[in-house]
Design an enzyme around this catalytic site. Structure first.
Site, PDB file in Angstrom:
ATOM      1  N   CYS A 140       0.824  -1.210   0.000  1.00  0.00           N
ATOM      2  CA  CYS A 140       0.000   0.000   0.000  1.00  0.00           C
ATOM      3  C   CYS A 140       0.861   1.265   0.000  1.00  0.00           C
ATOM      4  CB  CYS A 140      -0.971  -0.020   1.171  1.00  0.00           C
ATOM      5  SG  CYS A 140      -0.232  -0.463   2.752  1.00  0.00           S
TER       6      CYS A 140
HETATM    7  N1  LIG Z   1      -4.309  -4.440   4.861  1.00  0.00           N
HETATM    8  C1  LIG Z   1      -3.737  -3.730   3.881  1.00  0.00           C
HETATM    9  O1  LIG Z   1      -3.940  -2.520   3.755  1.00  0.00           O
HETATM   10  C2  LIG Z   1      -2.837  -4.411   2.888  1.00  0.00           C
HETATM   11  C3  LIG Z   1      -2.463  -5.735   3.028  1.00  0.00           C
HETATM   12  N2  LIG Z   1      -1.636  -6.314   2.104  1.00  0.00           N
HETATM   13  C4  LIG Z   1      -1.239  -7.723   2.229  1.00  0.00           C
HETATM   14  O2  LIG Z   1      -2.340  -8.533   1.871  1.00  0.00           O
HETATM   15  C5  LIG Z   1      -2.343  -9.735   2.636  1.00  0.00           C
HETATM   16  C6  LIG Z   1      -3.671  -9.805   3.413  1.00  0.00           C
HETATM   17  O3  LIG Z   1      -3.740  -8.669   4.243  1.00  0.00           O
HETATM   18  P1  LIG Z   1      -5.013  -8.350   5.151  1.00  0.00           P
HETATM   19  O4  LIG Z   1      -6.254  -8.609   4.405  1.00  0.00           O
HETATM   20  O5  LIG Z   1      -4.776  -7.018   5.716  1.00  0.00           O
HETATM   21  O6  LIG Z   1      -4.834  -9.455   6.296  1.00  0.00           O
HETATM   22  P2  LIG Z   1      -5.896 -10.017   7.330  1.00  0.00           P
HETATM   23  O7  LIG Z   1      -5.123 -10.376   8.543  1.00  0.00           O
HETATM   24  O8  LIG Z   1      -7.040  -9.077   7.464  1.00  0.00           O
HETATM   25  O9  LIG Z   1      -6.414 -11.353   6.615  1.00  0.00           O
HETATM   26  C7  LIG Z   1      -5.529 -12.418   6.368  1.00  0.00           C
HETATM   27  C8  LIG Z   1      -6.296 -13.545   5.732  1.00  0.00           C
HETATM   28  O10 LIG Z   1      -5.407 -14.641   5.545  1.00  0.00           O
HETATM   29  C9  LIG Z   1      -5.937 -15.804   6.151  1.00  0.00           C
HETATM   30  N3  LIG Z   1      -4.861 -16.622   6.738  1.00  0.00           N
HETATM   31  C10 LIG Z   1      -4.139 -16.374   7.840  1.00  0.00           C
HETATM   32  N4  LIG Z   1      -3.258 -17.360   8.078  1.00  0.00           N
HETATM   33  C11 LIG Z   1      -3.422 -18.238   7.085  1.00  0.00           C
HETATM   34  C12 LIG Z   1      -2.821 -19.468   6.774  1.00  0.00           C
HETATM   35  N5  LIG Z   1      -1.872 -20.007   7.520  1.00  0.00           N
HETATM   36  N6  LIG Z   1      -3.232 -20.102   5.672  1.00  0.00           N
HETATM   37  C13 LIG Z   1      -4.204 -19.575   4.896  1.00  0.00           C
HETATM   38  N7  LIG Z   1      -4.833 -18.424   5.159  1.00  0.00           N
HETATM   39  C14 LIG Z   1      -4.440 -17.763   6.234  1.00  0.00           C
HETATM   40  C15 LIG Z   1      -6.863 -15.288   7.229  1.00  0.00           C
HETATM   41  O11 LIG Z   1      -7.919 -16.196   7.493  1.00  0.00           O
HETATM   42  P3  LIG Z   1      -7.790 -17.446   8.453  1.00  0.00           P
HETATM   43  O12 LIG Z   1      -6.611 -17.263   9.338  1.00  0.00           O
HETATM   44  O13 LIG Z   1      -9.043 -17.452   9.225  1.00  0.00           O
HETATM   45  O14 LIG Z   1      -7.639 -18.585   7.515  1.00  0.00           O
HETATM   46  C16 LIG Z   1      -7.444 -14.045   6.569  1.00  0.00           C
HETATM   47  O15 LIG Z   1      -8.514 -14.399   5.723  1.00  0.00           O
HETATM   48  C17 LIG Z   1      -1.122  -9.670   3.549  1.00  0.00           C
HETATM   49  O16 LIG Z   1      -0.061 -10.341   2.953  1.00  0.00           O
HETATM   50  C18 LIG Z   1      -0.833  -8.179   3.623  1.00  0.00           C
HETATM   51  O17 LIG Z   1       0.523  -7.947   3.899  1.00  0.00           O
HETATM   52  C19 LIG Z   1      -1.197  -5.623   1.024  1.00  0.00           C
HETATM   53  C20 LIG Z   1      -1.547  -4.320   0.821  1.00  0.00           C
HETATM   54  C21 LIG Z   1      -2.376  -3.600   1.768  1.00  0.00           C
HETATM   55  C1  LIG Z   2      -0.649   0.221   9.080  1.00  0.00           C
HETATM   56  C2  LIG Z   2       0.178  -0.990   8.787  1.00  0.00           C
HETATM   57  O1  LIG Z   2       0.549  -1.739   9.685  1.00  0.00           O
HETATM   58  N1  LIG Z   2       0.490  -1.212   7.508  1.00  0.00           N
HETATM   59  C3  LIG Z   2       1.270  -2.337   7.083  1.00  0.00           C
HETATM   60  C4  LIG Z   2       1.464  -2.320   5.585  1.00  0.00           C
HETATM   61  C5  LIG Z   2       0.369  -3.011   4.825  1.00  0.00           C
HETATM   62  C6  LIG Z   2       0.778  -3.440   3.417  1.00  0.00           C
HETATM   63  O2  LIG Z   2       0.889  -2.770   2.443  1.00  0.00           O
HETATM   64  O3  LIG Z   2       1.051  -4.686   3.322  1.00  0.00           O
HETATM   65  P1  LIG Z   2       2.204  -5.575   2.742  1.00  0.00           P
HETATM   66  O4  LIG Z   2       2.638  -6.276   3.954  1.00  0.00           O
HETATM   67  O5  LIG Z   2       1.526  -6.455   1.805  1.00  0.00           O
HETATM   68  O6  LIG Z   2       3.307  -4.862   2.127  1.00  0.00           O
HETATM   69  C7  LIG Z   2       2.649  -2.352   7.740  1.00  0.00           C
HETATM   70  O7  LIG Z   2       3.223  -1.312   7.983  1.00  0.00           O
HETATM   71  O8  LIG Z   2       3.181  -3.460   7.878  1.00  0.00           O
END
Ligand SMILES: NC(=O)C1=CN([C@@H]2O[C@H](COP(=O)(O)OP(=O)(O)OC[C@H]3O[C@@H](n4cnc5c(N)ncnc54)[C@H](OP(=O)(O)O)[C@@H]3O)[C@@H](O)[C@H]2O)C=CC1
Ligand SMILES: CC(=O)N[C@@H](CCC(=O)OP(=O)(O)O)C(=O)O
Length: 360
Positions: free
Chosen positions: A178
């Protein structure tokens, strides 16, 4: 009636692009209970040419077999159940669907990728597992060794406005982080036009809402603990990601703010001596002339302008006397910073306009 027009009526009734023909693609989302996964469910469901066939969590998930709407009430109008998925199921899934979106932790995406890439589906990975090409830097910032060198070298970085052609041919897309999405959108027009004095590192200060940290409970991210503060100073894993795709080092400082969604990045850059206002303006206007999801603003964007939208909003002010330009970039971290950018990439792989299903 053209195919697209028919699908438009059946699926939603109000998509604006009626000029392209589309075929339906089956999609799986893994990690669908999380913040980005749930956002993806909403976007795929409203997409005119994608059909959501698998909405998955891990085999051991506490949320397995629950309705998604029990976790994300905003999706109460949608009828999806969270299916547990294990390794063996992945082996068939990757041939049963056209696209798999991984909204899973970095380690999970890393470990599952060889199984998934053995099939015919294209994979869009929202984690950081396949973004950094340098394995030594990867292990330093992610805390584990990368074991899939070939997949890593084949992965295409999914910054949609900048790598559209590579994305369109990719079978594995590493959707950017992000903060890098906001930072690179602000900096690449200047760096690609060789306007930046790279003796001075660009300085990026960015504030994110708490959804950026994911849905899993932690003390740091709990309501009473969050108070605007910097973190990851000089050590955040997005620093090498931004530097790698900019081609020059940066100073990046993330901050956590007490709001749910959005990122505002303020980027300060020293330009080469003699760069004019027109050169700066041209750099932005030319870079984004054909980018419907980038809005070049006349005022500094507010988070409210972009939250729950697929846009990146950019604004800049240049002081030729000092040579410094300050660019502000605003995105929704769950949309342009993750899910909507993943859909942009999926659209590109299908040869559709990248805003398909994102602009209503
Ligand atoms: N939040 C953000 O703004 C951003 C996030 N990302 C990336 O996107 C990905 C998801 O982020 P986010 O949605 O915030 O994370 P969340 O923690 O909200 O969701 C993670 C998801 O992964 C699943 N999960 C966790 N452990 C496992 C496992 N061992 N096997 C399979 N599934 C699993 C969880 O469900 P369950 O454990 O119940 O199976 C849940 O559905 C991460 O890699 C993050 O770094 C990238 C850009 C922005
Ligand atoms: C507020 C906050 O905690 N933000 C996350 C970044 C989220 C993101 O972009 O995720 P990726 O892990 O996929 O790069 C952090 O700093 O780790």
């Amino acid at each position: 009636m053209p195919v697209m027009a028919l699908i438009t009526r059946v699926k939603s009734g109000f998509f604006s692009d009626l000029t392209h023909s589309y075929t339906m693609n089956q999609v799986a989302i893994i990690g669908a209970s999380g913040y980005t996964g749930a956002q993806l469910v909403q976007l795929v469901d409203q997409h005119p040419s994608l059909t959501l066939s698998h909405v998955c969590v891990s085999a051991s998930s506490a949320d397995a077999n629950k309705p998604l709407s029990a976790i994300h009430g905003q999706l109460a109008h949608l009828d999806y159940q969270l299916s547990p998925v294990d390794d063996e199921m992945l082996d068939t899934l990757c041939n049963d669907v056209s696209m798999i979106f991984l909204a899973t932790p970095h380690e999970v995406s890393h470990d599952w990728m060889p199984r998934l890439m053995a099939g015919t589906a294209r994979v869009f990975d929202l984690s950081g597992a396949f973004r950094l090409k340098d394995e030594a830097i990867f292990s330093r910032f992610y805390g584990f060794e990368h074991r899939h060198a070939t997949l890593l070298s084949n992965a295409v970085y999914g910054l949609a406005e900048w790598y559209a052609e590579d994305i369109s041919n990719a079978s594995l897309v590493a959707v950017p982080g992000c903060y890098p999405t906001a930072s690179l959108s602000a900096l690449k027009p200047l760096i690609n036009n060789t306007l930046v004095d790279t003796q001075h590192y660009p300085v990026i200060n960015a504030v994110s809402g708490v959804t950026g940290a994911g849905r899993k409970a932690s003390l740091t991210n709990s309501f009473c603990e969050v108070s605007l503060s910097a973190y990851g100073i000089l050590s955040h894993r997005h620093t090498p990601e931004i530097s790698a795709y900019l081609g020059t080092p940066v100073i990046f400082t993330p901050h956590l703010g007490n709001f749910k969604r959005g990122i505002l990045a303020t980027v300060t850059v020293k330009l080469n001596a003699g760069v004019s206002h027109d050169e700066v303006n041209d750099a932005f206007y030319q870079a984004y002339a054909d980018s419907p999801l980038v809005r070049l603003r006349q005022h500094s964007p507010k988070l409210d302008d972009v939250v729950k939208t697929p846009f990146v909003d950019l604004y800049w002010q240049y002081d030729p006397a000092s040579g410094y330009v300050v660019v502000t970039a605003a995105i929704d971290n769950l949309m342009k910073g993750a899910a909507s950018q993943a859909i942009q990439c999926a659209n590109l792989t299908c040869g559709w306009p990248q805003q398909t299903g994102l602009l209503l």
